[in-house]
Design an enzyme around this catalytic site. Structure first.
Site, PDB file in Angstrom:
ATOM      1  N   CYS A 129      16.751 -32.103  40.514  1.00  0.00           N
ATOM      2  CA  CYS A 129      16.195 -32.747  41.661  1.00  0.00           C
ATOM      3  C   CYS A 129      16.512 -32.004  42.848  1.00  0.00           C
ATOM      4  CB  CYS A 129      16.654 -34.000  41.914  1.00  0.00           C
ATOM      5  SG  CYS A 129      17.114 -34.956  40.315  1.00  0.00           S
ATOM      6  N   ILE A 137      17.354 -40.721  24.953  1.00  0.00           N
ATOM      7  CA  ILE A 137      17.329 -41.115  26.202  1.00  0.00           C
ATOM      8  C   ILE A 137      16.605 -40.262  27.147  1.00  0.00           C
ATOM      9  CG2 ILE A 137      19.603 -42.298  26.003  1.00  0.00           C
ATOM     10  CD1 ILE A 137      20.718 -39.635  26.675  1.00  0.00           C
ATOM     11  N   LYS A 190      17.858 -60.340  62.609  1.00  0.00           N
ATOM     12  CA  LYS A 190      17.133 -60.740  61.228  1.00  0.00           C
ATOM     13  C   LYS A 190      16.558 -59.242  60.993  1.00  0.00           C
ATOM     14  CE  LYS A 190      15.333 -65.086  63.405  1.00  0.00           C
ATOM     15  NZ  LYS A 190      14.334 -65.682  64.350  1.00  0.00           N
TER      16      LYS A 190
HETATM   17  C1  FAD Z   1      11.762 -30.590  40.350  1.00  0.00           C
HETATM   18  C2  FAD Z   1      12.116 -31.820  39.856  1.00  0.00           C
HETATM   19  C3  FAD Z   1      12.623 -32.712  40.907  1.00  0.00           C
HETATM   20  C4  FAD Z   1      13.093 -34.119  40.531  1.00  0.00           C
HETATM   21  N1  FAD Z   1      13.392 -34.958  41.550  1.00  0.00           N
HETATM   22  C5  FAD Z   1      13.980 -36.039  41.213  1.00  0.00           C
HETATM   23  C6  FAD Z   1      14.543 -37.072  42.364  1.00  0.00           C
HETATM   24  O1  FAD Z   1      14.462 -36.724  43.246  1.00  0.00           O
HETATM   25  N2  FAD Z   1      15.094 -37.933  41.882  1.00  0.00           N
HETATM   26  C7  FAD Z   1      15.119 -38.507  40.572  1.00  0.00           C
HETATM   27  O2  FAD Z   1      15.370 -39.649  40.228  1.00  0.00           O
HETATM   28  N3  FAD Z   1      14.429 -37.691  39.559  1.00  0.00           N
HETATM   29  C8  FAD Z   1      13.950 -36.593  39.873  1.00  0.00           C
HETATM   30  N4  FAD Z   1      13.528 -35.521  38.835  1.00  0.00           N
HETATM   31  C9  FAD Z   1      13.518 -35.942  37.323  1.00  0.00           C
HETATM   32  C10 FAD Z   1      14.956 -36.018  36.660  1.00  0.00           C
HETATM   33  O3  FAD Z   1      15.310 -34.702  36.939  1.00  0.00           O
HETATM   34  C11 FAD Z   1      14.840 -36.262  35.255  1.00  0.00           C
HETATM   35  O4  FAD Z   1      14.217 -37.636  35.141  1.00  0.00           O
HETATM   36  C12 FAD Z   1      15.940 -36.110  34.621  1.00  0.00           C
HETATM   37  O5  FAD Z   1      16.604 -34.794  34.496  1.00  0.00           O
HETATM   38  C13 FAD Z   1      15.361 -36.528  32.909  1.00  0.00           C
HETATM   39  O6  FAD Z   1      16.938 -36.021  32.374  1.00  0.00           O
HETATM   40  P1  FAD Z   1      16.504 -35.718  30.600  1.00  0.00           P
HETATM   41  O7  FAD Z   1      18.064 -35.406  30.337  1.00  0.00           O
HETATM   42  O8  FAD Z   1      15.736 -36.732  30.069  1.00  0.00           O
HETATM   43  O9  FAD Z   1      15.759 -34.226  30.714  1.00  0.00           O
HETATM   44  P2  FAD Z   1      16.288 -33.141  31.582  1.00  0.00           P
HETATM   45  O10 FAD Z   1      17.469 -33.247  32.612  1.00  0.00           O
HETATM   46  O11 FAD Z   1      14.894 -32.368  32.138  1.00  0.00           O
HETATM   47  O12 FAD Z   1      16.876 -32.259  30.323  1.00  0.00           O
HETATM   48  C14 FAD Z   1      16.120 -31.866  29.268  1.00  0.00           C
HETATM   49  C15 FAD Z   1      16.777 -30.469  28.684  1.00  0.00           C
HETATM   50  O13 FAD Z   1      16.406 -30.395  27.365  1.00  0.00           O
HETATM   51  C16 FAD Z   1      16.111 -29.211  26.964  1.00  0.00           C
HETATM   52  N5  FAD Z   1      15.371 -29.084  25.820  1.00  0.00           N
HETATM   53  C17 FAD Z   1      13.832 -29.891  25.678  1.00  0.00           C
HETATM   54  N6  FAD Z   1      13.546 -29.647  24.354  1.00  0.00           N
HETATM   55  C18 FAD Z   1      14.739 -29.133  23.798  1.00  0.00           C
HETATM   56  C19 FAD Z   1      14.959 -28.550  22.341  1.00  0.00           C
HETATM   57  N7  FAD Z   1      13.999 -28.673  21.484  1.00  0.00           N
HETATM   58  N8  FAD Z   1      16.133 -27.758  22.178  1.00  0.00           N
HETATM   59  C20 FAD Z   1      17.123 -27.644  23.049  1.00  0.00           C
HETATM   60  N9  FAD Z   1      16.925 -27.954  24.470  1.00  0.00           N
HETATM   61  C21 FAD Z   1      15.734 -28.611  24.635  1.00  0.00           C
HETATM   62  C22 FAD Z   1      15.373 -28.729  28.329  1.00  0.00           C
HETATM   63  O14 FAD Z   1      15.419 -27.200  28.448  1.00  0.00           O
HETATM   64  C23 FAD Z   1      15.853 -29.329  29.409  1.00  0.00           C
HETATM   65  O15 FAD Z   1      16.770 -28.542  30.241  1.00  0.00           O
HETATM   66  C24 FAD Z   1      13.044 -34.162  39.332  1.00  0.00           C
HETATM   67  C25 FAD Z   1      12.830 -33.391  38.348  1.00  0.00           C
HETATM   68  C26 FAD Z   1      12.083 -32.199  38.872  1.00  0.00           C
HETATM   69  C27 FAD Z   1      11.895 -31.180  37.574  1.00  0.00           C
HETATM   70  C1  COA Z   2      27.714 -34.064  35.859  1.00  0.00           C
HETATM   71  C2  COA Z   2      27.400 -34.480  34.180  1.00  0.00           C
HETATM   72  C3  COA Z   2      27.978 -33.370  33.452  1.00  0.00           C
HETATM   73  C4  COA Z   2      28.375 -35.904  33.971  1.00  0.00           C
HETATM   74  O1  COA Z   2      29.625 -35.614  34.140  1.00  0.00           O
HETATM   75  P1  COA Z   2      30.715 -37.005  34.296  1.00  0.00           P
HETATM   76  O2  COA Z   2      31.887 -36.374  34.370  1.00  0.00           O
HETATM   77  O3  COA Z   2      30.080 -37.891  33.116  1.00  0.00           O
HETATM   78  O4  COA Z   2      30.015 -37.733  35.593  1.00  0.00           O
HETATM   79  P2  COA Z   2      30.515 -37.903  36.939  1.00  0.00           P
HETATM   80  O5  COA Z   2      30.935 -36.617  37.431  1.00  0.00           O
HETATM   81  O6  COA Z   2      29.275 -38.413  37.551  1.00  0.00           O
HETATM   82  O7  COA Z   2      31.640 -38.997  36.922  1.00  0.00           O
HETATM   83  C5  COA Z   2      31.475 -40.205  36.525  1.00  0.00           C
HETATM   84  C6  COA Z   2      32.638 -40.566  35.870  1.00  0.00           C
HETATM   85  O8  COA Z   2      33.804 -40.891  36.947  1.00  0.00           O
HETATM   86  C7  COA Z   2      34.427 -42.071  36.975  1.00  0.00           C
HETATM   87  N1  COA Z   2      34.585 -42.128  38.542  1.00  0.00           N
HETATM   88  C8  COA Z   2      33.992 -41.932  39.530  1.00  0.00           C
HETATM   89  N2  COA Z   2      34.543 -42.159  40.596  1.00  0.00           N
HETATM   90  C9  COA Z   2      35.877 -42.444  40.350  1.00  0.00           C
HETATM   91  C10 COA Z   2      36.963 -42.822  40.881  1.00  0.00           C
HETATM   92  N3  COA Z   2      37.256 -42.886  42.152  1.00  0.00           N
HETATM   93  N4  COA Z   2      38.006 -43.517  40.106  1.00  0.00           N
HETATM   94  C11 COA Z   2      38.086 -43.258  38.902  1.00  0.00           C
HETATM   95  N5  COA Z   2      36.858 -42.976  38.144  1.00  0.00           N
HETATM   96  C12 COA Z   2      35.889 -42.689  38.787  1.00  0.00           C
HETATM   97  C13 COA Z   2      33.230 -42.784  36.552  1.00  0.00           C
HETATM   98  O9  COA Z   2      33.569 -44.185  35.892  1.00  0.00           O
HETATM   99  C14 COA Z   2      32.715 -42.211  35.501  1.00  0.00           C
HETATM  100  O10 COA Z   2      33.342 -42.310  34.370  1.00  0.00           O
HETATM  101  P3  COA Z   2      33.155 -43.018  32.915  1.00  0.00           P
HETATM  102  O11 COA Z   2      31.611 -42.468  32.538  1.00  0.00           O
HETATM  103  O12 COA Z   2      34.101 -42.821  31.974  1.00  0.00           O
HETATM  104  O13 COA Z   2      33.013 -44.516  33.423  1.00  0.00           O
HETATM  105  C15 COA Z   2      25.855 -34.738  33.994  1.00  0.00           C
HETATM  106  O14 COA Z   2      25.538 -36.018  34.676  1.00  0.00           O
HETATM  107  C16 COA Z   2      25.204 -33.524  34.344  1.00  0.00           C
HETATM  108  O15 COA Z   2      24.965 -32.633  33.811  1.00  0.00           O
HETATM  109  N6  COA Z   2      24.591 -33.934  35.613  1.00  0.00           N
HETATM  110  C17 COA Z   2      23.631 -32.578  36.200  1.00  0.00           C
HETATM  111  C18 COA Z   2      21.995 -33.084  35.869  1.00  0.00           C
HETATM  112  C19 COA Z   2      21.530 -34.204  36.549  1.00  0.00           C
HETATM  113  O16 COA Z   2      22.129 -35.478  36.530  1.00  0.00           O
HETATM  114  N7  COA Z   2      20.250 -33.963  37.043  1.00  0.00           N
HETATM  115  C20 COA Z   2      19.725 -35.027  37.484  1.00  0.00           C
HETATM  116  C21 COA Z   2      20.175 -35.025  39.046  1.00  0.00           C
HETATM  117  S1  COA Z   2      19.847 -33.974  39.889  1.00  0.00           S
END
Ligand code: FAD
Ligand code: COA
Ligand code: FAD
Ligand code: COA
Lengths: 554, 554
Positions: free
Chosen positions: A43, A278, A431
């Site tokens: 994002c 998912i 309000k």
């Molecule tokens: C530019 C951009 C801006 C966005 N902005 C927002 C926002 O502001 N707010 C919001 O809510 N959402 C936003 N989204 C959407 C959000 O990022 C997605 O909804 C979210 O990342 C989906 O999670 P996912 O795990 O399904 O897929 P992804 O996070 O896209 O992860 C899927 C990964 O799977 C990998 N993959 C796919 N097929 C295979 C395979 N066969 N083998 C191994 N790896 C594979 C891909 O390389 C990819 O990295 C944005 C998306 C983009 C691209």
């Molecule tokens: C970051 C990522 C690795 C997940 O890591 P994660 O450790 O599961 O998640 P977070 O860092 O968000 O932390 C959430 C955990 O902290 C816990 N937590 C948060 N604040 C807390 C607090 N103050 N005290 C105790 N626990 C707390 C939550 O309960 C949660 O734990 P649980 O799932 O066991 O209940 C994964 O979401 C990721 O790869 N994100 C990047 C990609 C992405 O999300 N893209 C789209 C958005 S740009």
């Protein structure tokens, strides 16, 4: 120990992995990711283009090394899963660096492969066209952008969320931007009259917005539109939507839903109970009618990632259906929505009540209040909130989050009137705009008020109604609706005989003064309806139709 | 036609009057107001003192003339109601300009007289002490302020909402400000550890905060505190709370509630069915336990004003009990709350779970994110949300409004995890701070996590637990808790034998990393609890006790 294999190492996949580790220290957790990085902020990608997020590595939230050290997760980048053998419970993985292929056995398989950008038709060889999904994409885009001259021209194809964000950030980079949108308005998550001010806002900044147009060809230095026009393009962004990555699942014989995503139950289980899906690739159940629907949002991917880990670890709880709450910063103007638009509601056969308001972000007597434009879509049958939209520079996110919470909890539209929201003059009004939506909704539900919509006015006037403008004199300078009779609220008691016997459509600037006028006229025995949202909504509606070069009638 | 008489022409009273007119054009509506103006913005008064609201007349929202013209409301200022004759259904009214007295007959009487400021003890004759309630008060205050030298000193007595707003605005006016608060912390609507950063914030600006002190005398150029200290004061603001104006009602024999306000039912009817009471003078029913309670907030006054008009016009619908959602801009730091504090919950005998978090206002990879401090108070018995508090510079109002909506709809604490809130990186996080509160609450409800509070740490350590600090090395510079053993999360798998057999209290900066560590240690067989809110909440708790010069133990 059992082995869980996860395909896709970003929003959904990595959230599943970390949560699963917290629940089970013994399990093997293997995450396979095709691109060069895991756990990146999809994002945030557009904002590196302008330098708003200056540090590219700020977008990389975790690395395989850190995930190994902290979570004992085996995350492998540049590993693509190319096949699933459901009987053997193995996946075939190709290591992209050397094309070596291996099999990995799983006890549970989680698919979170996301969705792939769609590409426009007619792309010439070597045309500088990019789509943005991964950090790899961003790196390629940035390299190409460095070759675009400082006064260069870019075309963004697609006026949805990513298209708008890219147009904004390319504009902030100083480039000339043309935004081409197939639909009649920007942002399909809004209705046309709500979206019109966004096109105008972008236009005022100097972004050229072309609505109702598609590209027919993408050349090395231009694109061609379906009206024959040729637009210079040193670089092109394709943002015309995404397709869920279902190929792997489909090839393995998993059921694909009617909405086009991998079909799952409320525990995210596919048609094979050992395989879960998912994120963007999996179909969601719509919170309003339960239909299958694609909702590509990070919040849901993260949440469902966590939920699937719970299920795998033996603590299953069904996920809730999806409302699809979404928000965008459109070059300084915030637009957000939740649930259905009016268009979707009508397409699905719902009889709806619609409310438009134009409140201030906070009390007007305190400096810095800015205008909001809000819309509520209500099911006439049961006062249920079907959706809401808001546009403005401040306080949009708050209002949509409150409506999303209300919808999630099943509150009726009228119940918004009773919410006790935090009020001091910097933050809202005694309000709050949300309460006001509730009051208006309640007045409609009770039958105290009757309204028509902006697109129904012509029909009313054609069938003999008189249009009454009750604004204060100073407000007329903003514009008038042709044919209106001007009588300020304060003069109605004296002058209402002037339109005796005729049906009255009353309007003011936003609907609020006209509500007082309509109540008065109704008490005085007139047949009266209020023009919902007043002059401002009417004007936005007209503008939407003229931007799209569409006829004005409903 | 029937006659409705309304006592008090501001938030509650005037909202009743305008709505009643919209529902009934024929009725006589007479509004009697003691001060010189009706319909003014009480909540804006403090901001004129600094010039933030430069135009005094911006605070005057309606005039008797405009109310007459638009609503045919007969609003009489400088008219005080001095008695009610319930048998005759008349009120006795004194015209303050000439002391003439008349009787006015009513069919329905609405009391919205508000609440009167309390005055501190020991005020000397001619002491320049002011309280702020009406525009008249503001005019008098401004005249006196003009006589205070530019480098003058003022004392504000009372550290609640109005006291803080006055201290802030007098400070912005350039005056030296001392704020004297009887309680051990500012803002009784917060718990001590949540309020501590506010005192520090004011202190850093140069406002002198004196906690746990009362004034014993107010002289013409100083005040005396109960520790004997003498503080120079060219002007004094009394903001030590308000008393509901019940005298008129009590003299007429109407029932006064146990909470001290005029007793009313859910239709705002007093013990006399022809008399209604709303606003600050009327007692509210608490949304959590139904007890009688004073809640002096503009939103409720406005809402109940409208509701009483509906009842009088024949369309009665009971009002909901009150949550008391409140917010303040404390010199740039926003503090908001809804429902009960932990202190109140414990006083009322509830067994509570408490969650402290310190999230960012939006995704940290996007510039401009600022820290929030949040607290959720949950009933252990049924996972019900009893209250929430938040402090920060951005996004506080949004989070409290979402919790208020959730509470109003009866959502459980764990259900906050499932709310679909609008996410783009400028506005929130994929897991919004609200969702995180829900996750933490759910982990506590399921028993997956166990926590202790900051004030329970000493007891744990005294009874033999080991304190484990799992932060990254770079975070240690922020401070450490005495006696902690430092082992980063990443090293726990190797080193956990070092504290084998001992109960472990684990902590990080905010609780999140420690949650991962606690899950790991628990999976490895340790008896482990997390220090809720981590180092930051512990530090705020210590700070609260030291600001108040109180012992640290629970
Ligand atoms: C530019 C951009 C801006 C966005 N902005 C927002 C926002 O502001 N707010 C919001 O809510 N959402 C936003 N989204 C959407 C959000 O990022 C997605 O909804 C979210 O990342 C989906 O999670 P996912 O795990 O399904 O897929 P992804 O996070 O896209 O992860 C899927 C990964 O799977 C990998 N993959 C796919 N097929 C295979 C395979 N066969 N083998 C191994 N790896 C594979 C891909 O390389 C990819 O990295 C944005 C998306 C983009 C691209
Ligand atoms: C970051 C990522 C690795 C997940 O890591 P994660 O450790 O599961 O998640 P977070 O860092 O968000 O932390 C959430 C955990 O902290 C816990 N937590 C948060 N604040 C807390 C607090 N103050 N005290 C105790 N626990 C707390 C939550 O309960 C949660 O734990 P649980 O799932 O066991 O209940 C994964 O979401 C990721 O790869 N994100 C990047 C990609 C992405 O999300 N893209 C789209 C958005 S740009
Ligand atoms: C300085 C200040 C700041 C505030 N800030 C906020 C805020 O940020 N947010 C918030 O929610 N609330 C705030 N409040 C509280 C809010 O203003 C009150 O809750 C609300 O105004 C109560 O409405 P009411 O109708 O009961 O009383 P009021 O609005 O006070 O009106 C009562 C009126 O009745 C008149 N009156 C009393 N007795 C008689 C009589 N016998 N005859 C004739 N007239 C009579 C009084 O002169 C008074 O003008 C603030 C209040 C003050 C004073
Ligand atoms: C302003 C005041 C006179 C009330 O006037 P009011 O006309 O009843 O209230 P508002 O201006 O808030 O407007 C609310 C009405 O507009 C309607 N409305 C709002 N937006 C609308 C729209 N877009 N379309 C149609 N109707 C709309 C609401 O439904 C409501 O009407 P209803 O009560 O009949 O349902 C009274 O509240 C007052 O004196 N306030 C000042 C004091 C005060 O509140 N102090 C505390 C805060 S500082």
């Amino acid at each position: 120990a059992r082995t869980t294999v996860i395909v896709g190492g970003v929003a959904g996949g990595m959230s599943a992995a970390t949560r699963l580790r917290r629940l089970d220290e013994q399990r093997e957790i293997i995450v396979l990711e095709r691109s060069r990085e895991v756990s990146f902020a999809n994002c945030g990608l557009p904002y590196h283009v302008s330098g708003v997020i200056a540090d590219r590595d700020a977008l990389s939230l975790q690395s395989p090394e850190r995930l190994a050290a902290r979570f004992r997760i085996d995350a492998r980048v540049r590993h693509e899963v190319v096949a699933i053998d459901r009987d053997a419970r193995t996946v075939t993985v190709r290591r992209l660096d050397d094309d070596a292929t291996t099999e990995i056995a799983y006890d549970e398989l989680v698919l979170s492969p996301g969705a792939a950008p769609r590409w426009p038709a007619g792309i010439a060889t070597d045309a500088p066209v990019h789509a943005l999904r991964t950090l790899d994409d961003l790196d390629r885009l940035m390299a190409d952008l460095d070759r675009v001259p400082a006064d260069g021209a870019v075309v963004v194809i697609g006026g949805g969320f990513i298209g708008l964000e890219m147009a904004d950030n390319l504009y902030r980079r100083g480039l000339g931007v043309t935004l081409v949108q197939r639909g009649a308005h920007l942002l399909p998550s809004l209705d046309e009259e709500m979206a019109a001010p966004i096109a105008d806002h972008l236009g005022a900044l100097g972004i050229e917005v072309r609505l109702g147009r598609v590209t027919t060809a993408v050349g090395i230095d231009h694109v061609v539109l379906d009206d024959g026009s040729r637009v210079r393009a040193d670089l092109v962004i394709a943002a015309i939507g995404v397709t869920p990555e279902t190929a792997l699942a489909a090839a393995a014989g998993l059921t694909i839903g009617a909405g086009g995503g991998i079909a799952v139950d409320a525990l995210h289980r596919t048609s094979d109970p050992a395989i879960f899906a998912i994120g963007d690739a999996a179909e969601k159940r719509d919170a309003i009618d339960g239909s299958g629907r694609l909702v590509t949002l990070a919040g849901l991917a993260n949440r469902h990632g966590r939920a699937v880990a719970d299920t795998i670890a033996g603590d299953a709880a069904p996920s809730r259906p999806a409302l699809g709450t979404a928000i965008i910063d459109a070059a300084g103007l915030t637009a957000a929505s939740v649930g259905w638009t009016e268009r979707v509601a009508r397409e699905r056969g719902r009889d709806v009540r619609v409310v438009h308001t134009h409140p201030s972000s906070h009390a007007t007597y305190y400096p810095g209040a800015s205008p909001l434009s809000m819309k509520l879509v209500i099911d006439t049958a049961d006062d249920r909130i079907l959706g809401a939209q808001a546009v403005g520079t401040d306080g949009v996110d708050k209002r949509i989050d409150v409506v999303a919470t209300a919808m999630s909890a099943g509150l009726a539209a009228s119940a918004l009137a009773d919410l006790e929201l935090a009020y001091a003059p910097q933050y809202g009004s005694a309000k709050d705009p949300i309460n006001m939506l509730g009051y208006v909704a309640r007045n409609l539900a009770s039958g105290d008020d009757r309204v028509i919509q902006w697109h129904e006015l012509d029909h009313e006037l054609a069938t003999g109604a008189v249009l009454l403008d009750v604004r204060a004199e100073a407000q007329l300078a903003e514009g008038t609706i042709p044919g209106a009779l001007w009588i300020p609220v304060e003069s109605l008691r004296e002058r209402h005989a002037e339109f005796a016997g005729r049906r009255v459509v009353v309007h003011c600037r936003v609907g609020q003064g006209a509500h007082t006028a309509a109540r008065l006229l109704s008490e005085l025995g007139h047949d009266v309806v209020n023009l919902d949202g007043g002059f401002l909504t009417w004007r936005d509606g007209q503008r939407a139709r003229s931007l799209a070069e569409l006829p004005l009638a409903a």
